[in-house]
Motif scaffolding. Structure first.
Motif, mmCIF file in Angstrom:
data_model
loop_
_atom_site.group_PDB
_atom_site.id
_atom_site.type_symbol
_atom_site.label_atom_id
_atom_site.label_comp_id
_atom_site.label_asym_id
_atom_site.label_seq_id
_atom_site.Cartn_x
_atom_site.Cartn_y
_atom_site.Cartn_z
ATOM 1 N N GLY A 195 -29.242 -25.824 42.307
ATOM 2 C CA GLY A 195 -28.707 -26.510 41.133
ATOM 3 C C GLY A 195 -29.657 -26.422 39.957
ATOM 4 N N THR A 196 -29.121 -26.104 38.799
ATOM 5 C CA THR A 196 -29.957 -25.905 37.614
ATOM 6 C C THR A 196 -30.640 -27.195 37.169
ATOM 7 O OG1 THR A 196 -27.940 -26.137 36.289
ATOM 8 C CG2 THR A 196 -28.718 -23.903 36.715
ATOM 9 N N LYS A 197 -29.969 -28.335 37.310
ATOM 10 C CA LYS A 197 -30.587 -29.597 36.884
ATOM 11 C C LYS A 197 -31.811 -29.915 37.736
ATOM 12 C CE LYS A 197 -29.765 -34.563 36.345
ATOM 13 N NZ LYS A 197 -28.763 -35.662 36.385
ATOM 14 N N LYS A 198 -31.664 -29.864 39.048
ATOM 15 C CA LYS A 198 -32.787 -30.189 39.939
ATOM 16 C C LYS A 198 -33.967 -29.241 39.696
ATOM 17 C CE LYS A 198 -30.089 -31.944 43.895
ATOM 18 N NZ LYS A 198 -28.740 -31.469 43.491
ATOM 19 N N VAL A 199 -33.674 -27.964 39.630
ATOM 20 C CA VAL A 199 -34.740 -26.971 39.483
ATOM 21 C C VAL A 199 -35.407 -27.092 38.116
ATOM 22 C CG1 VAL A 199 -35.234 -24.494 39.401
ATOM 23 C CG2 VAL A 199 -33.702 -25.398 41.141
ATOM 24 N N PHE A 200 -34.605 -27.295 37.079
ATOM 25 C CA PHE A 200 -35.166 -27.448 35.739
ATOM 26 C C PHE A 200 -36.103 -28.650 35.672
ATOM 27 C CE2 PHE A 200 -34.998 -29.624 31.646
ATOM 28 C CZ PHE A 200 -35.481 -28.643 30.806
ATOM 29 N N LEU A 201 -35.642 -29.796 36.163
ATOM 30 C CA LEU A 201 -36.466 -31.009 36.101
ATOM 31 C C LEU A 201 -37.739 -30.860 36.930
ATOM 32 C CD1 LEU A 201 -33.734 -33.808 36.280
ATOM 33 C CD2 LEU A 201 -35.005 -33.021 34.266
ATOM 34 N N ALA A 202 -37.643 -30.215 38.096
ATOM 35 C CA ALA A 202 -38.828 -30.003 38.932
ATOM 36 C C ALA A 202 -39.834 -29.091 38.232
ATOM 37 C CB ALA A 202 -38.418 -29.415 40.275
ATOM 38 N N ALA A 203 -39.338 -27.999 37.641
ATOM 39 C CA ALA A 203 -40.230 -27.062 36.947
ATOM 40 C C ALA A 203 -40.840 -27.702 35.706
ATOM 41 C CB ALA A 203 -39.465 -25.796 36.567
ATOM 42 N N PHE A 204 -40.030 -28.430 34.959
ATOM 43 C CA PHE A 204 -40.514 -29.107 33.758
ATOM 44 C C PHE A 204 -41.534 -30.178 34.129
ATOM 45 C CE2 PHE A 204 -39.100 -31.444 29.638
ATOM 46 C CZ PHE A 204 -40.237 -31.001 28.997
ATOM 47 N N GLY A 205 -41.251 -30.903 35.204
ATOM 48 C CA GLY A 205 -42.187 -31.919 35.668
ATOM 49 C C GLY A 205 -43.528 -31.316 36.061
ATOM 50 N N ALA A 206 -43.490 -30.165 36.741
ATOM 51 C CA ALA A 206 -44.728 -29.486 37.117
ATOM 52 C C ALA A 206 -45.501 -29.033 35.885
ATOM 53 C CB ALA A 206 -44.406 -28.286 38.015
ATOM 54 N N PHE A 207 -44.776 -28.576 34.870
ATOM 55 C CA PHE A 207 -45.414 -28.125 33.637
ATOM 56 C C PHE A 207 -46.107 -29.283 32.924
ATOM 57 C CE2 PHE A 207 -45.571 -27.050 29.154
ATOM 58 C CZ PHE A 207 -45.993 -25.731 29.158
ATOM 59 N N PRO B 62 -46.658 -37.028 26.469
ATOM 60 C CA PRO B 62 -45.686 -38.063 26.082
ATOM 61 C C PRO B 62 -44.298 -37.510 25.779
ATOM 62 C CG PRO B 62 -47.294 -37.697 24.329
ATOM 63 C CD PRO B 62 -47.793 -36.965 25.528
ATOM 64 N N PHE B 63 -44.250 -36.389 25.065
ATOM 65 C CA PHE B 63 -42.950 -35.797 24.742
ATOM 66 C C PHE B 63 -42.275 -35.238 26.001
ATOM 67 C CE2 PHE B 63 -45.539 -35.391 20.864
ATOM 68 C CZ PHE B 63 -44.733 -36.101 19.981
ATOM 69 N N GLY B 64 -43.077 -34.680 26.894
ATOM 70 C CA GLY B 64 -42.519 -34.153 28.128
ATOM 71 C C GLY B 64 -41.925 -35.236 29.012
ATOM 72 N N VAL B 65 -42.605 -36.377 29.120
ATOM 73 C CA VAL B 65 -42.088 -37.478 29.944
ATOM 74 C C VAL B 65 -40.774 -37.999 29.379
ATOM 75 C CG1 VAL B 65 -42.523 -39.853 30.672
ATOM 76 C CG2 VAL B 65 -44.352 -38.152 30.835
ATOM 77 N N LEU B 66 -40.702 -38.156 28.069
ATOM 78 C CA LEU B 66 -39.458 -38.624 27.444
ATOM 79 C C LEU B 66 -38.315 -37.642 27.702
ATOM 80 C CD1 LEU B 66 -40.746 -39.953 23.989
ATOM 81 C CD2 LEU B 66 -39.890 -41.302 25.915
ATOM 82 N N ALA B 67 -38.590 -36.339 27.564
ATOM 83 C CA ALA B 67 -37.552 -35.332 27.799
ATOM 84 C C ALA B 67 -37.119 -35.314 29.260
ATOM 85 C CB ALA B 67 -38.059 -33.951 27.376
ATOM 86 N N LEU B 68 -38.054 -35.528 30.176
ATOM 87 C CA LEU B 68 -37.719 -35.565 31.601
ATOM 88 C C LEU B 68 -36.794 -36.731 31.924
ATOM 89 C CD1 LEU B 68 -41.128 -34.681 33.296
ATOM 90 C CD2 LEU B 68 -38.969 -33.460 33.617
ATOM 91 N N VAL B 69 -37.112 -37.909 31.401
ATOM 92 C CA VAL B 69 -36.273 -39.089 31.643
ATOM 93 C C VAL B 69 -34.883 -38.876 31.061
ATOM 94 C CG1 VAL B 69 -35.979 -41.539 31.125
ATOM 95 C CG2 VAL B 69 -38.233 -40.665 31.757
ATOM 96 N N TYR B 70 -34.832 -38.356 29.847
ATOM 97 C CA TYR B 70 -33.539 -38.102 29.209
ATOM 98 C C TYR B 70 -32.730 -37.074 30.001
ATOM 99 C CZ TYR B 70 -30.136 -36.636 25.710
ATOM 100 O OH TYR B 70 -28.966 -36.329 25.059
ATOM 101 N N GLY B 71 -33.390 -35.993 30.441
ATOM 102 C CA GLY B 71 -32.693 -34.975 31.212
ATOM 103 C C GLY B 71 -32.180 -35.497 32.537
#
Length: 471
Positions: free
Chosen positions: A70-82, A169-178
């Protein structure tokens, strides 16, 4: 903000902006990093090598991960790692810790980029994608131009660590929103993992990135370049053969049978090669050759970002009037001219004008190329096409920097006080853009492209294969 299309745009811009900016912001900080850790400049190359190799290794598997889990799960996991890796980079206490954190960051970025583009193009049908130009231009083109500006500011006024901390900070906000707004899309829970393809793609792309980076760090005579490059290219040749025979390939190279996708991908590679080559070469020329500070150099490259933003407005007007062939050809020709015109820079004013022109033409070309590349790609094939598209973008970027660095190394840049070798490097980057012009002239006529795009849109999610265009 509840519209799923809006949600995809928000997280796409946030994630890709950070990913794109880090590619250039770190280069400005390398001298400061080496000084703080007490290591020679050559040792800091591991920071970029680790990132680039990790990025290249993880890009091929991104399409399979998104389709399978799933694109959502994989995107959030990759973004979180970044984002996590960004925090670890900023907190690193020595070069080893920083390099390891950059490897994790590269892995996240390698998966992040193709999956984000897949989500974006699945959310918007072909006829709506030109309207996305204002969104696409921000992370893909503006971010690399802003990197040197912020990098110079952080190094001179704060600390190089803020080049990484700024993502958190911007990454955490985007992760929560996503997590709250994105919709999940699983293409096939039974999609088989192509172990042979990964075993060839990972070392092939990784070694190729290492070889190209070796040129920028050690010059074209480096044995690392020849050995790693030869093995990497050999793996990639074997990869193409294996992928053509595989029923479920990791990298679906058959997608290059689509003429629009093939040509747009190739032009994009030449475009980013010239763009990153001049960004790298001009930064060195303006600092080492003309005596400017990192902050002053960042400021004169800022008009490049303005030009990119203006281009996003111009493309929406020019697209229906000119069509893709003329628009891309003119934009690439303008890019070639602006790259060559960097040799005429004498001070901040002329530098700003040339950088604005460079940003405008590169922005116009890159926006239209993303639209053309995916115009005839079915929804089912979007994941695989996004992976291939990002592979070519990454190789093109590394190639541009490597060629520029090789030219400067052969010419002995900085040793004689002459700007001649820098000028030649700018002309080489202009040559990349001129190659793109030649390919652009073979893009389908507007009517042909529109008809094919309509058939692809009608095929919808049920399409099993991408229509092959004529070469």
């Amino acid at each position: 903000m509840n519209d799923p299309k809006v949600a995809v745009c928000v997280v796409y811009v946030a994630a890709m902006f950070m990913n794109g900016m880090d590619a250039t912001i770190v280069n400005v900080a390398l001298p400061a990093i080496g000084a703080e850790f007490g290591v020679p400049p050559s040792a800091t190359s591991a920071i970029n090598i680790g990132y680039l190799v990790s990025l290249a290794v993880c890009i091929p598997v991104s399409g399979w991960l998104g389709d399978r889990f799933g694109t959502k799960k994989v995107f959030l996991a990759a973004f979180g790692a970044f984002v996590l890796a960004s925090a670890l980079c900023g907190a690193a206490q020595d070069l080893t810790q920083l390099t390891l954190a950059r490897i994790v960051q590269g892995a996240g970025g390698g998966v992040l980029s193709p999956v984000a583009l897949t989500m974006l193009f699945r959310a918007y049908p072909p006829q709506e994608r030109i309207k996305l130009s204002r969104v696409l231009v921000i992370p893909t083109a503006v971010a690399p131009a802003l990197g040197p500006v912020l990098g110079g500011l952080f190094v001179e006024q704060l600390t190089w660590r803020w080049g990484f901390f700024v993502n958190v900070p911007f990454g955490v906000l985007a992760l929560v929103y996503g997590a709250l707004r994105l919709r999940e899309h699983v293409e096939s829970v039974h999609k088989r993992f192509d172990l042979v393809g990964f075993a060839l793609a990972a070392p092939g792309l990784g070694l190729l990135m290492y070889a190209l980076d070796a040129v920028s760090m050690r010059g074209p005579g480096s044995p690392h370049f020849y050995l790693a490059g030869a093995v990497g290219v050999g793996c990639l040749v074997a990869l193409v053969v294996s992928q053509l025979r595989s029923r479920q390939p990791m990298l679906d190279v058959r997608l290059f049978g689509d003429a629009s996708f093939r040509r747009a991908s190739l032009i994009l590679a030449t475009c980013v090669a010239g763009f990153l080559g001049t960004l790298y070469g001009f930064t060195l020329m303006y600092q080492s050759g003309m005596g400017a500070s990192p902050w002053e150099t960042g400021l004169v490259t800022l008009p490049k970002a303005v030009g990119l933003m203006v281009a996003s407005q111009a493309v929406t007007w020019a697209h229906p009037k000119w069509g893709p062939r003329l628009l891309i050809a003119v934009a690439m020709l303008g890019a070639a001219g602006s790259f060559a015109a960097m040799n005429l820079v004498t001070g901040p004013l002329s530098a700003g004008v040339v950088q604005f022109a460079s940003g405008f033409f590169v922005g116009a070309a890159s926006i239209e190329l993303q639209v053309v590349a995916f115009a005839t790609i079915s929804a089912t094939a979007t994941g695989g096409a996004s992976t291939l598209f990002n592979v070519q973008r990454q190789v093109g970027s590394a190639l541009g920097v490597a060629v520029t660095a090789g030219v400067l190394a052969i010419g002995g840049a900085g040793s004689s006080g002459s700007l001649g070798v820098y000028h030649f490097a700018m002309l080489v980057s202009a040559g990349f853009a001129l190659l793109g012009v030649l390919v652009a002239l073979r893009i389908k006529n507007p009517g042909e492209l529109g008809a094919t795009a309509g058939r692809a849109a009608d095929a919808g999610d049920g399409a099993d294969a991408v229509p092959a265009g004529r070469g």
